[in-house]
Design a protein around this motif. Sequence first.
Motif, PDB file in Angstrom:
ATOM      1  N   LEU A   1      62.195-101.806 -34.192  1.00  0.00           N
ATOM      2  CA  LEU A   1      62.614-103.139 -34.613  1.00  0.00           C
ATOM      3  C   LEU A   1      64.134-103.228 -34.721  1.00  0.00           C
ATOM      4  CD1 LEU A   1      61.908-105.990 -35.589  1.00  0.00           C
ATOM      5  CD2 LEU A   1      61.721-105.049 -37.911  1.00  0.00           C
ATOM      6  N   LEU A   2      64.769-102.212 -35.282  1.00  0.00           N
ATOM      7  CA  LEU A   2      66.234-102.218 -35.396  1.00  0.00           C
ATOM      8  C   LEU A   2      66.878-102.320 -34.014  1.00  0.00           C
ATOM      9  CD1 LEU A   2      66.791 -99.479 -38.134  1.00  0.00           C
ATOM     10  CD2 LEU A   2      67.115-101.954 -38.396  1.00  0.00           C
ATOM     11  N   HIS A   3      66.349-101.578 -33.066  1.00  0.00           N
ATOM     12  CA  HIS A   3      66.868-101.626 -31.693  1.00  0.00           C
ATOM     13  C   HIS A   3      66.737-103.035 -31.121  1.00  0.00           C
ATOM     14  CE1 HIS A   3      67.497-100.068 -27.521  1.00  0.00           C
ATOM     15  NE2 HIS A   3      66.657-101.056 -27.220  1.00  0.00           N
ATOM     16  N   GLU A   4      65.573-103.641 -31.292  1.00  0.00           N
ATOM     17  CA  GLU A   4      65.341-104.968 -30.708  1.00  0.00           C
ATOM     18  C   GLU A   4      66.159-106.049 -31.416  1.00  0.00           C
ATOM     19  OE1 GLU A   4      64.110-104.734 -27.982  1.00  0.00           O
ATOM     20  OE2 GLU A   4      62.945-102.881 -28.114  1.00  0.00           O
ATOM     21  N   ILE A   5      66.386-105.918 -32.710  1.00  0.00           N
ATOM     22  CA  ILE A   5      67.271-106.853 -33.405  1.00  0.00           C
ATOM     23  C   ILE A   5      68.684-106.743 -32.845  1.00  0.00           C
ATOM     24  CG2 ILE A   5      68.362-107.408 -35.622  1.00  0.00           C
ATOM     25  CD1 ILE A   5      65.720-106.676 -36.982  1.00  0.00           C
ATOM     26  N   GLY A   6      69.086-105.522 -32.489  1.00  0.00           N
ATOM     27  CA  GLY A   6      70.393-105.330 -31.866  1.00  0.00           C
ATOM     28  C   GLY A   6      70.550-106.168 -30.610  1.00  0.00           C
ATOM     29  N   HIS A   7      69.474-106.285 -29.825  1.00  0.00           N
ATOM     30  CA  HIS A   7      69.525-107.150 -28.640  1.00  0.00           C
ATOM     31  C   HIS A   7      69.733-108.610 -29.037  1.00  0.00           C
ATOM     32  CE1 HIS A   7      68.776-104.047 -25.807  1.00  0.00           C
ATOM     33  NE2 HIS A   7      67.511-103.846 -26.127  1.00  0.00           N
TER      34      HIS A   7
ATOM     35  N   GLY B   1      56.867 -99.243 -27.371  1.00  0.00           N
ATOM     36  CA  GLY B   1      58.216 -99.715 -27.093  1.00  0.00           C
ATOM     37  C   GLY B   1      58.417-101.106 -27.646  1.00  0.00           C
ATOM     38  N   GLY B   2      59.293-101.872 -27.010  1.00  0.00           N
ATOM     39  CA  GLY B   2      59.570-103.212 -27.511  1.00  0.00           C
ATOM     40  C   GLY B   2      60.424-104.000 -26.547  1.00  0.00           C
ATOM     41  N   ALA B   3      60.747-105.218 -26.964  1.00  0.00           N
ATOM     42  CA  ALA B   3      61.634-106.094 -26.209  1.00  0.00           C
ATOM     43  C   ALA B   3      62.354-106.985 -27.201  1.00  0.00           C
ATOM     44  CB  ALA B   3      60.851-106.939 -25.212  1.00  0.00           C
ATOM     45  N   GLY B   4      63.536-107.451 -26.827  1.00  0.00           N
ATOM     46  CA  GLY B   4      64.286-108.300 -27.750  1.00  0.00           C
ATOM     47  C   GLY B   4      65.336-109.113 -27.032  1.00  0.00           C
ATOM     48  N   GLY B   5      65.742-110.196 -27.659  1.00  0.00           N
ATOM     49  CA  GLY B   5      66.772-111.066 -27.109  1.00  0.00           C
ATOM     50  C   GLY B   5      67.085-112.175 -28.085  1.00  0.00           C
ATOM     51  N   ASP B   6      67.734-113.258 -27.571  1.00  0.00           N
ATOM     52  CA  ASP B   6      68.084-114.356 -28.463  1.00  0.00           C
ATOM     53  C   ASP B   6      66.857-115.096 -28.976  1.00  0.00           C
ATOM     54  OD1 ASP B   6      67.463-115.392 -25.975  1.00  0.00           O
ATOM     55  OD2 ASP B   6      69.113-116.841 -25.948  1.00  0.00           O
ATOM     56  N   TRP B   7      65.708-114.887 -28.348  1.00  0.00           N
ATOM     57  CA  TRP B   7      64.447-115.515 -28.768  1.00  0.00           C
ATOM     58  C   TRP B   7      63.786-114.776 -29.920  1.00  0.00           C
ATOM     59  CZ3 TRP B   7      60.739-111.844 -28.242  1.00  0.00           C
ATOM     60  CH2 TRP B   7      61.004-110.808 -27.314  1.00  0.00           C
ATOM     61  N   GLY B   8      64.115-113.487 -30.110  1.00  0.00           N
ATOM     62  CA  GLY B   8      63.505-112.699 -31.172  1.00  0.00           C
ATOM     63  C   GLY B   8      63.175-111.294 -30.725  1.00  0.00           C
ATOM     64  N   GLN B   9      62.103-110.728 -31.308  1.00  0.00           N
ATOM     65  CA  GLN B   9      61.723-109.348 -31.033  1.00  0.00           C
ATOM     66  C   GLN B   9      60.224-109.260 -30.769  1.00  0.00           C
ATOM     67  OE1 GLN B   9      63.318-109.898 -34.391  1.00  0.00           O
ATOM     68  NE2 GLN B   9      65.149-110.099 -33.117  1.00  0.00           N
ATOM     69  N   ARG B  10      59.853-108.322 -29.905  1.00  0.00           N
ATOM     70  CA  ARG B  10      58.437-108.042 -29.637  1.00  0.00           C
ATOM     71  C   ARG B  10      58.200-106.546 -29.760  1.00  0.00           C
ATOM     72  NH1 ARG B  10      54.991-109.075 -24.005  1.00  0.00           N
ATOM     73  NH2 ARG B  10      52.915-108.756 -24.931  1.00  0.00           N
ATOM     74  N   ILE B  11      57.255-106.161 -30.609  1.00  0.00           N
ATOM     75  CA  ILE B  11      56.903-104.754 -30.786  1.00  0.00           C
ATOM     76  C   ILE B  11      55.404-104.653 -31.041  1.00  0.00           C
ATOM     77  CG2 ILE B  11      59.187-104.099 -31.659  1.00  0.00           C
ATOM     78  CD1 ILE B  11      58.084-104.077 -34.446  1.00  0.00           C
ATOM     79  N   GLY B  12      54.896-103.436 -31.058  1.00  0.00           N
ATOM     80  CA  GLY B  12      53.474-103.221 -31.283  1.00  0.00           C
ATOM     81  C   GLY B  12      53.061-103.557 -32.709  1.00  0.00           C
ATOM     82  N   SER B  13      51.937-104.257 -32.846  1.00  0.00           N
ATOM     83  CA  SER B  13      51.477-104.632 -34.185  1.00  0.00           C
ATOM     84  C   SER B  13      51.048-103.417 -35.002  1.00  0.00           C
ATOM     85  CB  SER B  13      50.326-105.636 -34.088  1.00  0.00           C
ATOM     86  OG  SER B  13      49.252-105.117 -33.328  1.00  0.00           O
TER      87      SER B  13
END
Length: 208
Positions: free
Chosen positions: A153-159, A126-138
Amino acid sequence: MAGRGSINYCVRWDSSATVSASLRDRVQASLARSFNKWIDKLEGWNGWPYPDVNVKVVGWAVRDRSRLQWTDSSVDVYVGDINEGAPQCSPPCGRFFHQNGDYSGCPGGAAHHYDMSLWLTAGMTGGAGGDWGQRIGSEYYVGALDSENIHILLHEIGHGFGLDDFYDWTPTGVCCFIMNAGSATQITEFDTWMLRDWWRHLKSRYGY
């Protein structure tokens, strides 16, 4: 907008795997491609000023310098500064920490600041995202670098643009879109109109 059409990233490499210079460059290329898939949806619409955004990785953060297999000085390297259990890029250089744009404490100055972090975590699903950036599996990201659409990544950039998750309800007549994680693997027309609505509400702040 503050960067006049450019975005700087710093990569938080939370993995024991090594990174070659070639992999470093492929990470930047895929990140730029993914970010601009969103920007493409704004091009030519309602006064949006930038046909594309220059996305540049300006730094990497690691636990151990030996994880990075290059010796050139093309990016800043941050070693051993651990926050939230992972290496972090220099806070004085980060927009999240200095939203007024004052990077006087950044070792390399304003040119070396980063607007967002790409946090690549070994073993993460999965992942996480916000105004700080994106977090996903390496592992996921490295394995998908050459994919046309890196959908997590596209989903988290949307955040990063302020778009919400759609896990509890689905709009009438719409089944599949990137912000409804798992329902689509690319940015859809519905995602496009959500992003355009974001710009419609914010553009007056910037004189458009």
